[in-house]
Write a protein that holds these residues in place. Structure first.
Motif, short mmCIF file in Angstrom:
data_model
loop_
_atom_site.label_atom_id
_atom_site.label_comp_id
_atom_site.label_asym_id
_atom_site.label_seq_id
_atom_site.Cartn_x
_atom_site.Cartn_y
_atom_site.Cartn_z
N PHE A 224 0.62 -1.11 -0.03
CA PHE A 224 0.01 -0.02 0.20
C PHE A 224 0.87 1.28 -0.06
O PHE A 224 0.49 2.29 -0.57
CB PHE A 224 -0.58 -0.20 1.39
N SER A 225 1.77 0.95 0.94
CA SER A 225 2.69 2.50 0.63
C SER A 225 3.55 3.01 -0.79
O SER A 225 3.94 3.63 -0.78
CB SER A 225 4.25 2.41 1.76
N THR A 226 3.53 1.63 -1.11
CA THR A 226 4.00 1.71 -2.41
C THR A 226 3.53 2.41 -3.64
O THR A 226 3.68 3.01 -3.99
CB THR A 226 4.86 0.44 -2.63
N THR A 227 2.17 1.81 -2.99
CA THR A 227 1.40 2.85 -4.30
C THR A 227 0.60 3.45 -4.30
O THR A 227 0.30 4.40 -5.33
CB THR A 227 0.61 0.71 -4.67
N HIS A 228 0.45 4.01 -2.84
CA HIS A 228 -0.43 4.85 -1.69
C HIS A 228 1.14 6.35 -1.34
O HIS A 228 -0.03 7.21 -1.42
CB HIS A 228 -1.62 5.16 -1.06
N HIS A 229 2.09 6.13 -1.48
CA HIS A 229 3.42 6.58 -1.17
C HIS A 229 2.68 7.10 0.14
O HIS A 229 3.54 8.35 0.82
CB HIS A 229 3.53 7.91 -1.88
N TYR A 230 2.05 6.21 1.34
CA TYR A 230 1.87 7.17 2.83
C TYR A 230 1.69 5.84 3.30
O TYR A 230 1.01 4.83 2.41
CB TYR A 230 0.88 8.36 3.15
N SER A 231 1.21 6.00 4.21
CA SER A 231 0.60 4.27 5.58
C SER A 231 0.34 4.08 6.85
O SER A 231 -0.03 5.89 6.88
CB SER A 231 1.76 3.34 5.31
N GLN A 232 0.65 3.49 8.07
CA GLN A 232 -0.12 3.61 8.57
C GLN A 232 1.47 4.53 9.80
O GLN A 232 1.75 4.35 9.72
CB GLN A 232 -0.18 2.37 9.67
N ASN A 233 0.82 5.54 10.41
CA ASN A 233 0.93 7.04 11.48
C ASN A 233 2.21 7.92 10.91
O ASN A 233 2.74 8.19 10.56
CB ASN A 233 2.27 5.75 11.87
N TYR A 234 1.53 7.60 9.29
CA TYR A 234 1.74 9.12 8.91
C TYR A 234 0.64 9.69 8.85
O TYR A 234 -0.04 10.38 9.54
CB TYR A 234 1.66 8.83 7.37
N ASN A 235 1.45 11.42 8.75
CA ASN A 235 1.24 13.10 9.39
C ASN A 235 0.39 13.52 8.31
O ASN A 235 0.79 13.48 7.73
CB ASN A 235 1.45 13.12 10.25
N PHE A 236 -1.23 13.61 8.32
CA PHE A 236 -1.95 15.01 7.62
C PHE A 236 -2.18 16.09 8.52
O PHE A 236 -1.78 16.25 10.24
CB PHE A 236 -2.79 14.50 6.81
N VAL A 237 -2.18 17.17 7.75
CA VAL A 237 -2.99 18.97 8.42
C VAL A 237 -3.52 18.61 7.49
O VAL A 237 -3.93 19.13 6.63
CB VAL A 237 -2.05 19.78 8.16
N VAL A 238 -5.26 19.33 8.21
CA VAL A 238 -6.56 19.54 7.33
C VAL A 238 -6.13 21.03 6.77
O VAL A 238 -5.98 21.80 7.18
CB VAL A 238 -7.94 19.29 8.43
N THR A 239 -6.52 20.48 5.14
CA THR A 239 -6.50 22.40 4.50
C THR A 239 -7.86 22.77 3.94
O THR A 239 -7.87 23.51 3.98
CB THR A 239 -5.75 21.94 3.40
N THR A 240 -9.49 21.55 3.86
CA THR A 240 -9.82 21.93 4.01
C THR A 240 -11.20 22.89 4.97
O THR A 240 -10.07 22.77 6.25
CB THR A 240 -11.29 21.16 3.40
N GLY A 241 -12.39 23.39 5.23
CA GLY A 241 -13.16 23.84 6.62
C GLY A 241 -12.93 22.97 7.21
O GLY A 241 -12.64 23.15 9.05
N SER A 242 -13.73 21.97 7.17
CA SER A 242 -13.54 21.10 7.61
C SER A 242 -14.00 19.15 7.46
O SER A 242 -14.17 19.24 5.80
CB SER A 242 -15.21 21.04 8.64
N LEU A 243 -13.30 18.08 8.11
CA LEU A 243 -13.67 17.20 7.44
C LEU A 243 -14.67 16.13 8.31
O LEU A 243 -13.98 15.78 9.30
CB LEU A 243 -11.96 16.33 7.19
N PRO A 244 -15.63 15.61 7.34
CA PRO A 244 -16.41 14.43 7.97
C PRO A 244 -16.02 13.31 8.22
O PRO A 244 -14.94 12.93 7.28
CB PRO A 244 -17.34 14.84 7.24
N LEU A 245 -15.39 13.42 9.82
CA LEU A 245 -15.08 11.57 10.00
C LEU A 245 -15.87 10.30 10.71
O LEU A 245 -17.54 10.81 11.08
CB LEU A 245 -14.40 11.10 10.90
N SER A 246 -15.88 9.31 10.15
CA SER A 246 -17.22 7.81 11.02
C SER A 246 -16.73 7.60 12.04
O SER A 246 -16.04 7.16 10.97
CB SER A 246 -18.15 7.07 9.88
N ASP A 247 -17.69 7.33 12.07
CA ASP A 247 -16.88 6.06 13.49
C ASP A 247 -16.46 5.25 13.48
O ASP A 247 -16.35 4.22 14.39
CB ASP A 247 -17.81 6.77 15.32
N ALA A 248 -17.80 4.94 11.81
CA ALA A 248 -17.40 3.05 11.84
C ALA A 248 -17.29 3.22 9.92
O ALA A 248 -18.07 3.84 9.56
CB ALA A 248 -18.71 2.56 12.33
N LEU A 249 -17.09 1.69 9.65
CA LEU A 249 -16.73 1.96 8.67
C LEU A 249 -18.36 1.69 8.23
O LEU A 249 -19.38 1.76 8.67
CB LEU A 249 -16.69 0.47 7.94
#
Length: 325
Positions: A44-69
């Motif tokens: 996954f890291s090879t094709t998507h260039h990030y993996s678990q424990n990678y850090n992001f900063v939010v750049t949009t106004g708000s980002l919705p997150l679901s507490d389940a799949l």
């Protein structure tokens, strides 16, 4: 020493050598003896260039997150612009027809949830100042350049009406090669940048997620681009210092504004036209034209023998009136 003793010593030396040839190495686990989860993470890291424990900063106004799949009942929580999140888990949801990759991100122990990868990447940037600069520059550079060109164009029109002798690179230039070199570096860097976008988009995407300012630690094409950016900074400082020494305050400010506008136009033109393969021909023509203009018009080959004023050609000095032959 008797022959028997010599034979005994030789036999003892041979025994020591034979024993030292045997390496009782420790048994270590195979470096590639990985679990299926670890192999999937590497893939996954090879094709998507990030993996678990990678850090992001939010750049949009708000980002919705679901507490389940998606196949479970869930509520929505939000993270807002400027907040930092970390990738906690990555899951594949084949039943999702929009995006099968779901990413769980966490702001803290309480605020965490799932979001489609496509939605996540639209609203975040890698938590690195270089990546954030790439985002800002890519989004706003056309508007900034067009506005700069309009302002400088108007300033030059006013200046021409008042004085009709304003300095500008490539046209009525000062006797310094640094401004010409700066324009050529910007044009070359823009051409190289567009070439990377066409022929190596994945390498640029990987650089975006894992940026570096060290040109020697990158692949050749990326290293050349980063080196060209460093060269632009160095030559830019030298240009600023040289212009400040050669021109007075208002003339220097106007010249630097015009130089910025020319560099902006160079970047836009060559980065866009290279995408259609025309930029390479334009770059060769531009390099030839810029050098010809400098050595034919801007470069002062003579100096007055009386007062030392630079002169493009022999004849009467424009400052003291002395005739130079």
């Amino acid at each position: 020493m008797s022959m028997a003793r010599i034979n005994h010593l030789l036999m003892l030396l041979a025994a020591v050598l034979l024993m030292s040839c045997y390496n009782h190495r420790q048994r270590t686990p195979d470096a590639w003896d990985l679990t299926k989860q670890q192999i999937d993470s590497i893939s996954f890291s090879t094709t998507h260039h990030y993996s678990q424990n990678y850090n992001f900063v939010v750049t949009t106004g708000s980002l919705p997150l679901s507490d389940a799949l998606p196949d479970m009942v869930f509520d929505t929580i939000y993270v807002t612009r400027g907040e930092r999140v970390v990738v906690a888990e990555i899951a594949t949801v084949p039943a999702d027809s929009v995006d099968s990759i779901w990413v769980k991100v966490a702001r803290d122990q309480i605020t965490q949830g799932w979001i489609r990868e496509s939605e996540l990447l639209k609203g975040v940037s890698p938590d690195d100042p270089i990546s954030e600069f790439i985002d800002v520059f890519s989004d706003n550079h056309l508007l900034i350049f067009l506005a700069l060109c309009a302002v400088v164009g108007g300033a030059y029109a006013m200046r021409r009406l008042l004085r009709r002798n304003a300095y500008i690179v490539h046209f009525n230039d000062i006797d310094s090669f640094y401004p010409t070199l700066l324009c050529l570096l910007v044009a070359s860097s823009a051409t190289l940048y567009a070439s990377i976008q066409m022929f190596g988009p994945e390498s640029w995407r990987h650089y975006y997620f894992h940026p570096s300012l060290n040109p020697f630690g990158l692949p050749l094409h990326l290293g050349l681009f980063v080196a060209s950016v460093w060269a632009i900074i160095i030559v830019g400082v030298a240009t600023l210092d040289d212009v400040r020494r050669r021109l007075a305050g208002s003339d220097a400010m106007l010249y630097l504004a015009g130089l910025s506008a020319v560099c902006a136009v160079d970047y836009v033109v060559f980065s866009l036209f290279t995408l259609y393969y025309i930029g390479y021909v334009l770059l060769a023509a531009y390099v030839g034209y810029a050098l010809w203009r400098y050595y034919r018009v801007a470069h002062y080959r003579y100096a007055c023998g009386h007062c030392g004023t630079p002169m493009r050609r022999k004849g009467r000095c424009p400052r003291c009136g002395s005739v130079n032959v």
